[in-house]
Enzyme design. Structure first.
Site, PDB file in Angstrom:
ATOM      1  CE  LYS A 114       0.316  57.064  67.583  1.00  0.00           C
ATOM      2  NZ  LYS A 114       1.215  57.878  68.375  1.00  0.00           N
ATOM      3  CE  LYS A 197       5.127  51.140  70.389  1.00  0.00           C
ATOM      4  NZ  LYS A 197       5.380  52.547  70.100  1.00  0.00           N
ATOM      5  CE  LYS A 200       3.021  56.533  76.711  1.00  0.00           C
ATOM      6  NZ  LYS A 200       3.790  57.588  77.362  1.00  0.00           N
TER       7      LYS A 200
HETATM    8  P1  TYM Z   1       6.721  57.855  74.344  1.00  0.00           P
HETATM    9  O1  TYM Z   1       6.130  58.818  75.303  1.00  0.00           O
HETATM   10  O2  TYM Z   1       5.786  57.071  73.475  1.00  0.00           O
HETATM   11  O3  TYM Z   1       7.627  56.801  75.122  1.00  0.00           O
HETATM   12  C1  TYM Z   1       8.614  57.202  76.038  1.00  0.00           C
HETATM   13  C2  TYM Z   1       9.836  56.314  75.895  1.00  0.00           C
HETATM   14  O4  TYM Z   1       9.509  54.951  76.119  1.00  0.00           O
HETATM   15  C3  TYM Z   1       9.996  54.152  75.036  1.00  0.00           C
HETATM   16  N1  TYM Z   1       9.082  53.011  74.838  1.00  0.00           N
HETATM   17  C4  TYM Z   1       9.466  51.726  74.821  1.00  0.00           C
HETATM   18  N2  TYM Z   1      10.671  51.145  74.975  1.00  0.00           N
HETATM   19  C5  TYM Z   1      10.715  49.777  74.921  1.00  0.00           C
HETATM   20  N3  TYM Z   1       9.610  49.015  74.754  1.00  0.00           N
HETATM   21  C6  TYM Z   1       8.380  49.550  74.613  1.00  0.00           C
HETATM   22  N4  TYM Z   1       7.297  48.785  74.475  1.00  0.00           N
HETATM   23  C7  TYM Z   1       8.273  50.967  74.646  1.00  0.00           C
HETATM   24  N5  TYM Z   1       7.224  51.832  74.532  1.00  0.00           N
HETATM   25  C8  TYM Z   1       7.744  53.070  74.660  1.00  0.00           C
HETATM   26  C9  TYM Z   1       9.990  55.084  73.852  1.00  0.00           C
HETATM   27  O5  TYM Z   1      10.859  54.633  72.836  1.00  0.00           O
HETATM   28  C10 TYM Z   1      10.444  56.375  74.477  1.00  0.00           C
HETATM   29  O6  TYM Z   1      11.846  56.420  74.568  1.00  0.00           O
HETATM   30  N6  TYM Z   1       8.334  60.809  70.628  1.00  0.00           N
HETATM   31  C11 TYM Z   1       8.635  60.302  71.957  1.00  0.00           C
HETATM   32  C12 TYM Z   1       8.765  61.377  73.016  1.00  0.00           C
HETATM   33  C13 TYM Z   1       9.742  62.468  72.700  1.00  0.00           C
HETATM   34  C14 TYM Z   1      11.157  62.358  72.767  1.00  0.00           C
HETATM   35  C15 TYM Z   1      11.645  63.681  72.459  1.00  0.00           C
HETATM   36  C16 TYM Z   1      12.037  61.317  73.045  1.00  0.00           C
HETATM   37  C17 TYM Z   1       9.435  63.737  72.369  1.00  0.00           C
HETATM   38  N7  TYM Z   1      10.582  64.494  72.220  1.00  0.00           N
HETATM   39  C18 TYM Z   1      13.010  63.935  72.432  1.00  0.00           C
HETATM   40  C19 TYM Z   1      13.394  61.583  73.002  1.00  0.00           C
HETATM   41  C20 TYM Z   1      13.880  62.886  72.703  1.00  0.00           C
HETATM   42  C21 TYM Z   1       7.507  59.379  72.400  1.00  0.00           C
HETATM   43  O7  TYM Z   1       6.402  59.470  71.923  1.00  0.00           O
HETATM   44  O8  TYM Z   1       7.825  58.569  73.439  1.00  0.00           O
END
Ligand code: TYM
Length: 335
Positions: A114, A197, A200
């Site tokens: 980023k 990937k 968003k």
């Molecule tokens: P975030 O909000 O970007 O995404 C939420 C979840 O979706 C999964 N994900 C994917 N899995 C497969 N293929 C894809 N293309 C794909 N895009 C997103 C992400 O791996 C995630 O599991 N940092 C985290 C949020 C977070 C979190 C936590 C997760 C904050 N605190 C504690 C677990 C435990 C995030 O930005 O996910």
């Protein structure tokens, strides 16, 4: 009987979850509410690392929460809450940030990507320390397992390192969490750029399938998904990443193993295959969209569900935080 604990989170950074979020993470959350003591949060504090407008943030937190209930999370079987409603997350993040090396934080590839994209000066300190807040989310709940997509793996490793370091320094306090990553759906890719990937923040609108999207655009995007010059429907990561991605999606949504799908479309070309994937996606998303719309139509009820979730989450978070403060040497605020 004590069930193992699970915690996971999702950011409210868009007006809809996408198929990657759903298959890579949220669908596992639904399954795990039956077998685990489950805590799931809408991580609104993580979302402000990119500075959303207040109205946008408010709207997206509710949309995210509504989608979580709409996909099947049941407030009687698991705890769904909003991260900022439990103050202990930010408190523990500070304590853990004092246990994290600068070099260690600087190695996080999501930050590096980023910062490279937006420029080091545009990236906030919050974006830099974000994985430490994520570690706090997990460790507060003494989670055994954390269902995520593979993009979160490095962050999970930091959470494990911090738990172990804290335990060594201050005595056994935290469970060391394990990532729960399903290989078949760990990385759903962009329909237009099938080696990247689905995301968003970086996918083009044509490359991303939103859970709340209408059937028309969903069908169009799938029919126009990048495949390759061949004609055979085969899983081949190296040479057919686009077809492989669609096969993974179809297999995950239908429960049919990929070899069976390959046999079904043998000699048929991409047309029928894509049409079937499109119908499957449309049929899978429609009930979720309808339930989300219903939940959003009654904000008071939705807020009530979230308040009840926060209450339950707070009870666990408070207990962990009391131990952390004591172990680190803080005085009790009152006797
Ligand atoms: P975030 O909000 O970007 O995404 C939420 C979840 O979706 C999964 N994900 C994917 N899995 C497969 N293929 C894809 N293309 C794909 N895009 C997103 C992400 O791996 C995630 O599991 N940092 C985290 C949020 C977070 C979190 C936590 C997760 C904050 N605190 C504690 C677990 C435990 C995030 O930005 O996910």
């Amino acid at each position: 009987m004590d069930r193992p604990r699970v915690l996971s989170g999702i950011q409210p950074t868009a007006d809809s979850f996408h198929l990657g979020n759903y298959l890579g993470a949220v669908r596992q959350w639904v399954a795990m509410q039956e077998t685990h003591e489950a805590f799931y949060c809408v991580v609104d504090l993580h979302a402000i690392t990119v500075n959303p407008a207040p109205e946008e943030l408010r709207r997206r937190i509710r949309i995210a929460a509504a989608q979580l209930f709409a996909v099947g999370l049941d407030p009687d079987r698991c705890t769904v809450f909003v991260q900022s409603h439990v103050r202990e997350h930010t408190e523990l993040a500070w304590m853990l940030s004092c246990q994290t090396g600068m070099g260690e934080a600087a190695r996080m590839t999501q930050f590096k990507d980023k910062a490279a994209k937006y420029g080091e000066s545009a990236a906030s300190v919050g974006l830099f320390t974000y994985p430490i807040l994520m570690a706090a989310d997990i460790l507060l709940y003494q989670a055994d397992q954390v269902p995520v997509g593979v993009d979160q793996k490095q962050h999970l490793e930091l959470s494990r390192d911090l738990a172990q370091r804290f335990n060594t320094r201050f005595g056994q306090t935290f469970k060391v969490p394990n990532p729960y990553i399903l290989k078949e759906v760990e990385k759903i890719t962009d329909l237009q750029e099938p080696t990247a990937k689905m995301s968003k923040s970086s996918s083009s609108p044509q490359g991303i399938l939103d859970l709340l999207e209408q059937p028309g655009p969903l069908r169009k995007k799938i029919m126009r998904a990048v495949t390759d010059t061949g004609t055979e429907v085969l899983a081949d990561e190296e040479n057919k990443p686009g077809v492989t991605n669609l096969l993974r999606i179809q297999s995950a949504l239908s429960g049919t193993p990929i070899p069976e799908l390959e046999a079904r479309y043998a000699g048929q070309g991409y047309g029928t295959f894509k049409k079937d994937v499109a119908e499957l996606v449309v049929d899978s998303f429609a009930p979720i969209r309808e339930r989300t719309e219903k939940l959003l139509a009654d904000e008071a009820e939705l807020d009530k569900l979230l308040a009840a979730g926060a209450e339950r989450a707070r009870a666990v978070a408070r207990e962990t935080m009391a131990q952390v403060r004591d172990r680190m040497g803080f005085l009790p605020a009152s006797s």
